[in-house]
Design a protein around this motif. Structure first.
Motif, PDB file in Angstrom:
ATOM      1  N   LYS B  50       0.833  -1.215   0.000  1.00  0.00           N
ATOM      2  CA  LYS B  50       0.000   0.000   0.000  1.00  0.00           C
ATOM      3  C   LYS B  50       0.862   1.258   0.000  1.00  0.00           C
ATOM      4  O   LYS B  50       0.503   2.264  -0.606  1.00  0.00           O
ATOM      5  N   ASN B  54       0.226   3.912  -2.741  1.00  0.00           N
ATOM      6  CA  ASN B  54      -0.392   5.170  -2.304  1.00  0.00           C
ATOM      7  C   ASN B  54       0.591   6.217  -1.819  1.00  0.00           C
ATOM      8  O   ASN B  54       0.188   7.308  -1.441  1.00  0.00           O
ATOM      9  N   PRO B  56       3.774   7.010   1.138  1.00  0.00           N
ATOM     10  CA  PRO B  56       3.964   6.613   2.544  1.00  0.00           C
ATOM     11  C   PRO B  56       2.862   7.153   3.458  1.00  0.00           C
ATOM     12  O   PRO B  56       3.085   8.030   4.276  1.00  0.00           O
ATOM     13  N   TYR B  57       1.650   6.580   3.323  1.00  0.00           N
ATOM     14  CA  TYR B  57       0.502   7.051   4.105  1.00  0.00           C
ATOM     15  C   TYR B  57       0.668   6.815   5.588  1.00  0.00           C
ATOM     16  O   TYR B  57      -0.042   7.399   6.398  1.00  0.00           O
ATOM     17  N   VAL B  59       3.342   7.508   7.360  1.00  0.00           N
ATOM     18  CA  VAL B  59       4.194   8.516   8.003  1.00  0.00           C
ATOM     19  C   VAL B  59       3.296   9.648   8.504  1.00  0.00           C
ATOM     20  O   VAL B  59       2.583  10.273   7.719  1.00  0.00           O
ATOM     21  N   MET B  66       3.435   5.131  11.434  1.00  0.00           N
ATOM     22  CA  MET B  66       2.463   4.310  12.153  1.00  0.00           C
ATOM     23  C   MET B  66       1.958   3.213  11.212  1.00  0.00           C
ATOM     24  O   MET B  66       0.907   3.339  10.592  1.00  0.00           O
ATOM     25  N   HIS B  68       0.003   0.446   9.708  1.00  0.00           N
ATOM     26  CA  HIS B  68      -1.313  -0.127   9.990  1.00  0.00           C
ATOM     27  C   HIS B  68      -1.990  -0.374   8.642  1.00  0.00           C
ATOM     28  O   HIS B  68      -1.661   0.270   7.650  1.00  0.00           O
ATOM     29  N   ARG B  70      -6.036  -2.023   6.981  1.00  0.00           N
ATOM     30  CA  ARG B  70      -7.435  -2.178   7.371  1.00  0.00           C
ATOM     31  C   ARG B  70      -7.638  -3.502   8.110  1.00  0.00           C
ATOM     32  O   ARG B  70      -6.902  -4.458   7.886  1.00  0.00           O
ATOM     33  N   ASP B  93       8.994  10.688   2.223  1.00  0.00           N
ATOM     34  CA  ASP B  93       8.065  11.742   2.630  1.00  0.00           C
ATOM     35  C   ASP B  93       8.933  12.928   3.067  1.00  0.00           C
ATOM     36  O   ASP B  93       9.388  12.987   4.206  1.00  0.00           O
TER      37      ASP B  93
END
Lengths: 88, 156
Positions: B50, B54, B56-57, B59, B66, B68, B70, B93
């Motif tokens: 992911k 997407n 680095p969602y 960060v 963090m 994680h 779903r 990021d």
């Protein structure tokens, strides 16, 4: 200042991934943007991911979006529609 | 149970973990979630995939990620982990790299994810003096003592 009240509808609420995108959108506007959790009575700067995460906004949370500054109306319209169109 | 209490009670911290890169950090640090039967191994590989798709969602703040995914992507039970990295890693990021602190979350449903864990983690990440002390800690006991002394307003 302009403001509007609406309900968060996307299933995961404003947790990290959707929240990060909302914060990035908010940062494209000059005006100050805040979001208030109506049930908790707490307000957060929408340009700060951590402040937004601290509100813990889930699906069905009612919020007040408030914009104050030069591009306030454009910001209110855009951010409200952006949050309401979140799908994940 | 909140994030901080979980880490202290379950001894779920690692101090100065040695990793090669950001993917390695997610796998090596996240092994804790698998050992505690909070997640399946694919939970970690999904997070990596992911991030590649997407960006680095995970960060969330300068120096902090963090990991994680779903609940349905391989979470089995509520589980958390806190890992400091011996050598910081770069996620791509620019606002927040390099990352030295990893906060892992697995939650069996979205509501637990949002309300119990994320609010408390955001409180912790916003507490810069404490983050500095966690990163400066030389062993896990020092981290548990620090976390045990924190009091955040859960009724936020």
């Amino acid at each position: 200042m302009v403001k509007d009240t609406f309900v968060i509808t996307n299933p995961t609420g404003l947790h990290t991934r959707p929240a990060k995108r909302v914060v990035a959108e908010a940062k494209t506007f000059e005006c100050d943007i805040t979001i208030t959790s109506i049930s908790k009575g707490k307000v957060a700067n929408l340009k700060s991911l951590l402040k937004l995460m601290k509100l813990g906004l889930s699906q069905d949370s009612e919020v007040e979006l408030s914009c104050d500054g030069a591009d306030e109306q454009a910001a209110l319209d855009h951010i409200k529609s952006y949050i309401q169109n979140l799908e994940d | 149970m909140g994030f901080l209490e979980y880490i202290v009670e379950n001894k779920a911290a690692i101090c100065n973990l040695e990793v090669d890169n950001w993917e390695d950090a997610i796998i090596k640090g996240g092994q804790m979630l698998i050992d505690k039967q909070a997640a399946k191994p694919e939970y970690l590989t999904t997070i990596i995939e992911k991030c590649k798709v997407n960006g680095p969602y995970i960060v969330i703040a300068p120096g902090i990620a963090m990991p994680h995914a779903r609940p349905e992507e391989g979470a089995l039970a509520l589980g958390y982990g806190l890992v400091t990295l011996k050598n910081p890693v770069v996620f791509g990021d620019p606002d927040n790299d390099p990352i030295s602190l990893m906060l892992y979350i697995a939650a069996p449903d979205v509501k637990a994810h949002n309300e119990e864990a994320i609010t408390q983690i955001a409180e912790l990440c916003d507490d810069e003096p404490t983050i500095e002390k966690i990163l400066a800690a030389d062993d896990v006991e020092e981290i548990y003592t620090l976390l045990d002394g924190l009091e955040y307003d859960d009724e936020f």
